[in-house]
Every structure is written in C-alpha cells, then in structure tokens.
Design a protein around this motif. Structure first.
Motif, PDB file in Angstrom:
ATOM      1  N   LEU A   2      15.419  18.062  -2.735  1.00  0.00           N
ATOM      2  CA  LEU A   2      16.366  17.047  -2.277  1.00  0.00           C
ATOM      3  C   LEU A   2      17.225  17.661  -1.181  1.00  0.00           C
ATOM      4  O   LEU A   2      17.716  18.778  -1.336  1.00  0.00           O
ATOM      5  CB  LEU A   2      17.252  16.593  -3.426  1.00  0.00           C
ATOM      6  N   GLY A   3      17.424  16.928  -0.097  1.00  0.00           N
ATOM      7  CA  GLY A   3      18.258  17.405   1.003  1.00  0.00           C
ATOM      8  C   GLY A   3      19.507  16.560   1.127  1.00  0.00           C
ATOM      9  O   GLY A   3      19.481  15.491   1.745  1.00  0.00           O
ATOM     10  N   GLY A   4      20.603  17.009   0.540  1.00  0.00           N
ATOM     11  CA  GLY A   4      21.867  16.280   0.607  1.00  0.00           C
ATOM     12  C   GLY A   4      22.531  16.506   1.947  1.00  0.00           C
ATOM     13  O   GLY A   4      22.782  17.636   2.338  1.00  0.00           O
ATOM     14  N   LEU A   5      22.802  15.420   2.676  1.00  0.00           N
ATOM     15  CA  LEU A   5      23.404  15.532   3.999  1.00  0.00           C
ATOM     16  C   LEU A   5      24.917  15.661   3.911  1.00  0.00           C
ATOM     17  O   LEU A   5      25.573  14.944   3.145  1.00  0.00           O
ATOM     18  CB  LEU A   5      23.038  14.327   4.866  1.00  0.00           C
ATOM     19  N   GLU A   6      25.445  16.569   4.711  1.00  0.00           N
ATOM     20  CA  GLU A   6      26.887  16.805   4.802  1.00  0.00           C
ATOM     21  C   GLU A   6      27.573  15.522   5.243  1.00  0.00           C
ATOM     22  O   GLU A   6      27.117  14.871   6.173  1.00  0.00           O
ATOM     23  CB  GLU A   6      27.141  17.912   5.821  1.00  0.00           C
ATOM     24  N   LEU A   7      28.542  15.099   4.679  1.00  0.00           N
ATOM     25  CA  LEU A   7      29.287  15.494   3.513  1.00  0.00           C
ATOM     26  C   LEU A   7      28.950  14.572   2.347  1.00  0.00           C
ATOM     27  O   LEU A   7      28.842  15.007   1.210  1.00  0.00           O
ATOM     28  CB  LEU A   7      30.788  15.455   3.850  1.00  0.00           C
ATOM     29  N   GLY A   8      28.749  13.313   2.649  1.00  0.00           N
ATOM     30  CA  GLY A   8      28.595  12.321   1.586  1.00  0.00           C
ATOM     31  C   GLY A   8      27.326  12.422   0.775  1.00  0.00           C
ATOM     32  O   GLY A   8      27.291  12.012  -0.379  1.00  0.00           O
ATOM     33  N   GLY A   9      26.258  12.965   1.348  1.00  0.00           N
ATOM     34  CA  GLY A   9      25.005  13.090   0.606  1.00  0.00           C
ATOM     35  C   GLY A   9      25.014  14.224  -0.397  1.00  0.00           C
ATOM     36  O   GLY A   9      24.196  14.248  -1.324  1.00  0.00           O
ATOM     37  N   VAL A  10      25.937  15.176  -0.241  1.00  0.00           N
ATOM     38  CA  VAL A  10      25.966  16.359  -1.105  1.00  0.00           C
ATOM     39  C   VAL A  10      26.270  16.010  -2.566  1.00  0.00           C
ATOM     40  O   VAL A  10      25.528  16.426  -3.463  1.00  0.00           O
ATOM     41  CB  VAL A  10      26.916  17.434  -0.540  1.00  0.00           C
ATOM     42  N   PRO A  11      27.332  15.247  -2.865  1.00  0.00           N
ATOM     43  CA  PRO A  11      27.575  14.948  -4.284  1.00  0.00           C
ATOM     44  C   PRO A  11      26.452  14.127  -4.909  1.00  0.00           C
ATOM     45  O   PRO A  11      26.088  14.352  -6.068  1.00  0.00           O
ATOM     46  CB  PRO A  11      28.905  14.199  -4.299  1.00  0.00           C
ATOM     47  N   ILE A  12      25.881  13.207  -4.151  1.00  0.00           N
ATOM     48  CA  ILE A  12      24.795  12.386  -4.693  1.00  0.00           C
ATOM     49  C   ILE A  12      23.575  13.263  -4.965  1.00  0.00           C
ATOM     50  O   ILE A  12      22.965  13.186  -6.035  1.00  0.00           O
ATOM     51  CB  ILE A  12      24.430  11.227  -3.746  1.00  0.00           C
ATOM     52  N   ALA A  13      23.208  14.114  -4.015  1.00  0.00           N
ATOM     53  CA  ALA A  13      22.053  14.996  -4.196  1.00  0.00           C
ATOM     54  C   ALA A  13      22.260  15.927  -5.380  1.00  0.00           C
ATOM     55  O   ALA A  13      21.312  16.222  -6.124  1.00  0.00           O
ATOM     56  CB  ALA A  13      21.797  15.798  -2.918  1.00  0.00           C
ATOM     57  N   THR A  14      23.478  16.383  -5.578  1.00  0.00           N
ATOM     58  CA  THR A  14      23.769  17.277  -6.698  1.00  0.00           C
ATOM     59  C   THR A  14      23.522  16.575  -8.031  1.00  0.00           C
ATOM     60  O   THR A  14      22.892  17.135  -8.931  1.00  0.00           O
ATOM     61  CB  THR A  14      25.224  17.783  -6.611  1.00  0.00           C
ATOM     62  N   VAL A  15      23.994  15.346  -8.166  1.00  0.00           N
ATOM     63  CA  VAL A  15      23.793  14.608  -9.412  1.00  0.00           C
ATOM     64  C   VAL A  15      22.323  14.239  -9.582  1.00  0.00           C
ATOM     65  O   VAL A  15      21.764  14.376 -10.673  1.00  0.00           O
ATOM     66  CB  VAL A  15      24.707  13.360  -9.495  1.00  0.00           C
ATOM     67  N   VAL A  16      21.651  13.797  -8.512  1.00  0.00           N
ATOM     68  CA  VAL A  16      20.225  13.465  -8.600  1.00  0.00           C
ATOM     69  C   VAL A  16      19.431  14.714  -8.988  1.00  0.00           C
ATOM     70  O   VAL A  16      18.505  14.647  -9.807  1.00  0.00           O
ATOM     71  CB  VAL A  16      19.705  12.835  -7.285  1.00  0.00           C
ATOM     72  N   SER A  17      19.787  15.862  -8.437  1.00  0.00           N
ATOM     73  CA  SER A  17      19.138  17.119  -8.792  1.00  0.00           C
ATOM     74  C   SER A  17      19.310  17.403 -10.279  1.00  0.00           C
ATOM     75  O   SER A  17      18.354  17.782 -10.974  1.00  0.00           O
ATOM     76  CB  SER A  17      19.725  18.261  -7.956  1.00  0.00           C
ATOM     77  N   SER A  18      20.510  17.206 -10.777  1.00  0.00           N
ATOM     78  CA  SER A  18      20.786  17.436 -12.193  1.00  0.00           C
ATOM     79  C   SER A  18      19.972  16.497 -13.077  1.00  0.00           C
ATOM     80  O   SER A  18      19.470  16.898 -14.128  1.00  0.00           O
ATOM     81  CB  SER A  18      22.281  17.247 -12.451  1.00  0.00           C
ATOM     82  N   LEU A  19      19.823  15.263 -12.651  1.00  0.00           N
ATOM     83  CA  LEU A  19      19.080  14.269 -13.437  1.00  0.00           C
ATOM     84  C   LEU A  19      17.572  14.499 -13.416  1.00  0.00           C
ATOM     85  O   LEU A  19      16.887  14.195 -14.393  1.00  0.00           O
ATOM     86  CB  LEU A  19      19.377  12.861 -12.908  1.00  0.00           C
ATOM     87  N   THR A  20      17.046  15.006 -12.298  1.00  0.00           N
ATOM     88  CA  THR A  20      15.594  15.125 -12.123  1.00  0.00           C
ATOM     89  C   THR A  20      15.062  16.535 -12.320  1.00  0.00           C
ATOM     90  O   THR A  20      13.859  16.707 -12.530  1.00  0.00           O
ATOM     91  CB  THR A  20      15.174  14.673 -10.707  1.00  0.00           C
ATOM     92  N   GLY A  21      15.930  17.531 -12.178  1.00  0.00           N
ATOM     93  CA  GLY A  21      15.462  18.915 -12.214  1.00  0.00           C
ATOM     94  C   GLY A  21      14.908  19.388 -10.881  1.00  0.00           C
ATOM     95  O   GLY A  21      14.451  20.528 -10.765  1.00  0.00           O
ATOM     96  N   LEU A  22      14.952  18.534  -9.851  1.00  0.00           N
ATOM     97  CA  LEU A  22      14.504  18.941  -8.518  1.00  0.00           C
ATOM     98  C   LEU A  22      15.577  19.805  -7.868  1.00  0.00           C
ATOM     99  O   LEU A  22      16.767  19.502  -7.980  1.00  0.00           O
ATOM    100  CB  LEU A  22      14.254  17.708  -7.635  1.00  0.00           C
ATOM    101  N   PRO A  23      15.176  20.858  -7.163  1.00  0.00           N
ATOM    102  CA  PRO A  23      16.166  21.668  -6.461  1.00  0.00           C
ATOM    103  C   PRO A  23      16.765  20.888  -5.292  1.00  0.00           C
ATOM    104  O   PRO A  23      16.135  19.968  -4.768  1.00  0.00           O
ATOM    105  CB  PRO A  23      15.373  22.879  -5.971  1.00  0.00           C
ATOM    106  N   ALA A  24      17.956  21.286  -4.907  1.00  0.00           N
ATOM    107  CA  ALA A  24      18.636  20.635  -3.783  1.00  0.00           C
ATOM    108  C   ALA A  24      19.039  21.669  -2.749  1.00  0.00           C
ATOM    109  O   ALA A  24      19.341  22.816  -3.085  1.00  0.00           O
ATOM    110  CB  ALA A  24      19.867  19.883  -4.264  1.00  0.00           C
ATOM    111  N   VAL A  25      19.012  21.243  -1.499  1.00  0.00           N
ATOM    112  CA  VAL A  25      19.614  22.007  -0.410  1.00  0.00           C
ATOM    113  C   VAL A  25      20.662  21.104   0.213  1.00  0.00           C
ATOM    114  O   VAL A  25      20.598  19.882   0.095  1.00  0.00           O
ATOM    115  CB  VAL A  25      18.578  22.481   0.644  1.00  0.00           C
TER     116      VAL A  25
END
Length: 177
Positions: A64-87
């Motif tokens: 998952l690629g969370g875009l600065e700034l607003g995509g970062v919190p969403i990507a973090t939670v999606v990563s936690s839910l799916t187990g996919l790594p995030a950058v």
C-alpha cells in the motif's frame, strides 16, 4: 449505494463539511469547505472508511502506498486490517537523511496500490505514480476515500492509472443533513 455506505457517507459529510468563508487553493472564495482531516482524525470514522476501502483493493496488491499527508493514516489502518505492508509516499524526495521518495519497506518490483484521501484533479497521485514507476514499482490503481473530481478533470487514465473511489462528491452531496 448500500444503506451502510450511505450511513458512512452521511457521517463523513457531517464531520467534514464546514460552513464559513474560505479561500481555496485556486483563489476562489467559497462559503463551504470540506475538511478531510476531521474524518482522518476521528479513530472510529477513520476505521469505518478504511474497512470499506479494503474490498476495493486490487487482488494483486503487494504494498500500500499512502500519499502524503492524507493518505498516510488511511494506508496505515488498511495495512493493519489486511496485513499488507505500507510505504509512505512524499510529494518529493527528502533532501536529507535517507533522501527517499517513499519511506517504509521495499517496493521495488512490487505492485503498489496508492491510497489517497481525496482525489480532485489527481495531480499529486499522478506525480507519485510516475515517480514510483521510475523506481521500478508497478502502479496501476489508486484507491481513494472520496473522488471530488469533476467530469474530465481527473486525467489519471492518461497514464494508465485507474481511480477506484469509496465515495464521490455526489454521494456526499446527496446525504447532507
């Protein structure tokens, strides 16, 4: 739109749509503003948005690629839910420290699905996709919480980047309280 998604849209809209006098980036003055950080800063609402975005991820997503700034919190939670790594993808590479465009794990040669809070014109998403591709990532989709683009303004298809959105501006407008 399902009843559950309609409820989510209503809650996001109620939390984020504010009235007053605001100057937009374009210089336009408006009496209404959509403060996306209000849903991202609310842990319950953020989790609901992230949970609803999980089924929208392409099956071949490896990172998952969370875009600065607003995509970062969403990507973090999606990563936690799916187990996919995030950058976490910056608007531009740092000029100090690691000097990286994206912080986190390795994404070279992997399929990165971009995560964004709101897409309006797609400019930041376009830049991130192009930069990640230059760093040898495969990037073909951005999943956004809200697509506020007007017809013909989102040009991400021109670089073969699909936009998958949880909600649209029309969805939010339809559920205003």
């Amino acid at each position: 739109m399902t009843h559950e998604l309609e409820d989510l849209a209503a809650d996001v809209d109620a939390a984020c749509r504010i009235r007053g006098t605001f100057t937009l980036r374009s210089g336009t003055i408006t009496d209404e503003y959509f403060d996306k950080y209000r849903f991202e800063g609310d842990p319950v609402l953020l989790r609901r948005v992230a949970e609803a975005m999980v089924p929208l991820l392409p099956a071949d997503t490896e990172v998952l690629g969370g875009l600065e700034l607003g995509g970062v919190p969403i990507a973090t939670v999606v990563s936690s839910l799916t187990g996919l790594p995030a950058v976490f993808v910056r608007k531009e590479a740092k000029t100090y420290g690691t000097c990286r465009l994206a912080e986190g794990g390795d994404f070279t040669g992997k399929t990165v699905t971009l995560i964004e809070d709101i897409v309006t014109t797609g400019g930041a998403v376009r830049n991130a996709a192009v930069a990640l591709r230059e760093l040898r990532a495969t990037v073909h989709t951005v999943v956004c919480a809200i697509d506020r683009s007007e017809p013909g303004k989102n040009t991400l298809g021109e670089i073969e980047l699909a936009t998958v959105s949880l909600l649209t501006k029309a969805d939010l407008d339809a559920v205003q309280r």
